[in-house]
Design an enzyme around this catalytic site. Structure first.
Site, PDB file in Angstrom:
ATOM      1  N   SER A 149      31.647  33.843  41.657  1.00  0.00           N
ATOM      2  CA  SER A 149      30.959  34.837  40.835  1.00  0.00           C
ATOM      3  C   SER A 149      31.954  35.872  40.334  1.00  0.00           C
ATOM      4  CB  SER A 149      29.868  35.549  41.628  1.00  0.00           C
ATOM      5  OG  SER A 149      30.430  36.496  42.525  1.00  0.00           O
ATOM      6  N   ASP A 150      31.706  36.401  39.149  1.00  0.00           N
ATOM      7  CA  ASP A 150      32.398  37.623  38.772  1.00  0.00           C
ATOM      8  C   ASP A 150      31.933  38.706  39.746  1.00  0.00           C
ATOM      9  OD1 ASP A 150      34.047  39.332  37.377  1.00  0.00           O
ATOM     10  OD2 ASP A 150      33.149  38.955  35.423  1.00  0.00           O
ATOM     11  N   ALA A 151      32.639  39.814  39.785  1.00  0.00           N
ATOM     12  CA  ALA A 151      32.368  40.828  40.811  1.00  0.00           C
ATOM     13  C   ALA A 151      30.903  41.277  40.778  1.00  0.00           C
ATOM     14  CB  ALA A 151      33.288  42.023  40.621  1.00  0.00           C
ATOM     15  N   LEU A 152      30.270  41.249  41.920  1.00  0.00           N
ATOM     16  CA  LEU A 152      28.845  41.589  41.995  1.00  0.00           C
ATOM     17  C   LEU A 152      28.587  43.087  41.979  1.00  0.00           C
ATOM     18  CD1 LEU A 152      27.495  38.937  44.529  1.00  0.00           C
ATOM     19  CD2 LEU A 152      27.449  38.887  42.030  1.00  0.00           C
TER      20      LEU A 152
END
Length: 463
Positions: free
Chosen positions: A250-253
């Site tokens: 994931s891209d940064a949550l």
């Protein structure tokens, strides 16, 4: 492995400082597999060598990740600026061997530090010139060219044993909002997506890319109700249509596009349920946040919202990724020669006459905004201490006014007007993705690009 260990294995926290905090050491004992470095981990002398040494010593075997794209986005050379020219320059040079060498140079530097996962390359097709977050991080606006350089970059990096991560699936290039702050939307029909956005990702998969990063954007033709990170419909395209079998990251949550409405723990559950394997939690996670995410994921399994099998499947993929062997030989250079870099530039006829001039050169760099991916890194001629203030320009000087992302309202334009009114010969230089109207467009702002720019302005290099 227990369920709790599997949950911990799919989390990738960030932390502050150059030493491994106590909570991170405890998490490693509880099954943590990966950690991500950010600007918060840069040592007092610049770069991340200090923190990498500490992690190798205290937490051997941990998979360390970083955003080392080259060009505008760097961690190894933060805050001084990257030694690599960046994707847009490489795309314009259109020499796949040069792209492969540049990526291998970056991989050599990463491997020497023990960083095994590079959250790069950006393979988005930058079809929106006003894109506030991709721009020169992209290889270009032509899908086929981006695909060719995507494959070359992946091959070059992974030849060093460092895993590449193509981002931001299914394509962040046709957006005019920044997912760090908003939830962008791509309104293109499916046919356009397949002919544009998906082409470089298909090339990355064919090149054997180990990881693909999801984006926090809504692609209405695929799933109008959920960002890609949380959409099984979108991620199924990558798995089933493109045949990707590696790790989905994931891209940064902590970005607004992911968690502004739900919080990070709930975002983590939704991403896992959609098919993401490794959850990048963002910088400065901290032990309290990590515990909250773990508890929330375990709770989702207990209530049936998330299948335990999905967690164990993700954890197994992440552990296999962490078992990669690095080639920690002598790092190669990630640069291309200055004269080669200059071939990527665009110059007006006025700029070419300016470069042929004999009057003294003064370079005035105007403060320009950057996105969170870039951060406060040195850029342009100022990174080489080659600039003066506007009030230091002397009578008779030729003046290059340098900005980045020079749109119609950029303050560099007012500086140009004042200096021309004072009788100076002036060129406007844009070190970002061109917005139109600049005399020189460099398609990048790293010190490696700035050296070539100065060579052109001084008449030492003819692009």
């Amino acid at each position: 492995m227990t369920l709790a260990q599997d949950v911990t294995a799919v989390l990738q926290p960030g932390f502050v400082g150059t030493a491994a905090p106590a909570w991170l050491r405890a998490a490693r004992s509880d099954g943590l597999v990966s950690v991500c470095l950010y600007g918060d981990n840069v040592g007092p002398g610049g770069g991340v060598a200090e923190v990498c040494s500490a992690l190798r010593s205290e937490l051997p075997g941990l998979l360390v990740a970083a955003d080392e794209e080259g060009g505008d986005v760097t961690r190894l050379h933060y805050p001084g600026g990257s030694t690599a020219v960046g994707n847009a320059v490489l795309g314009r040079l259109d020499d796949e061997a040069a792209t492969r060498r540049s990526a291998a140079g970056i991989g050599g530097e990463l491997a020497a530090l023990g960083i095994g996962l590079d959250l790069a390359p950006v393979v988005d097709v930058n079809s929106a010139a006003e894109n506030p977050v991709i721009g020169v991080r992209s290889f270009g606006a032509d899908p086929d060219a981006v695909a060719r350089h995507t494959a070359a970059w992946v091959e070059g990096l992974q030849s060093t044993g460092v895993a590449a991560c193509a981002k931001h699936f299914p394509g962040h290039g046709d957006t005019v909002a920044d997912s760090h702050h908003d939830l962008p939307r791509v309104e293109a029909p499916v046919a356009v997506l397949r002919a544009r956005e998906l082409v470089p990702f298909a090339a990355a998969v064919r090149a054997g890319v180990e990881c693909v990063m999801t984006s926090h954007i809504v692609v209405t033709a695929l799933d109008p109700g959920r960002p890609a990170t949380f959409s099984p419909l979108v991620l199924r395209v990558l798995r089933e249509d493109l045949g990707f079998e590696g790790v989905l990251v994931s891209d940064a949550l902590d970005m607004a596009g992911a968690s502004a409405e739900t919080g990070i723990p709930e975002a983590a559950v939704r991403a896992l349920a959609a098919g993401v394997d490794l959850l990048c939690l963002g910088s400065a996670t901290g032990g309290e946040q990590l515990d909250a995410v773990r508890a929330h994921v375990l709770g989702a399994v207990a209530t049936g919202r998330l299948e335990a099998f999905r967690v164990s499947e993700a954890a197994a993929r992440v552990r296999r990724l962490a078992d990669r062997r690095l080639d920690a030989g002598a790092p190669a250079t990630a640069t291309v020669p200055d004269a080669g870099t200059a071939r990527a530039f665009t110059l007006t006829d006025h700029a070419r006459r300016f470069a042929a001039g004999t009057a003294p050169l003064a370079v005035v760099q105007v403060a320009s905004g950057s996105n969170l991916a870039v951060g406060a890194v040195a850029w342009g001629p100022a990174a080489l201490d080659a600039t003066v203030r506007e009030d230091e320009v002397r009578p008779g000087d030729r003046v290059a006014v340098v900005g980045r992302g020079v749109g119609p309202d950029h303050p560099a334009r007012a500086v140009v007007a004042r200096l021309r009114a004072a009788g100076h010969e002036v060129v406007l230089v844009d070190c970002g993705w061109p917005r139109g109207g600049a005399d020189v467009e460099t398609w990048g702002s790293s010190p490696a690009v700035a050296r070539a720019l100065l060579g052109v302005l001084r008449g030492e290099i003819r692009p």
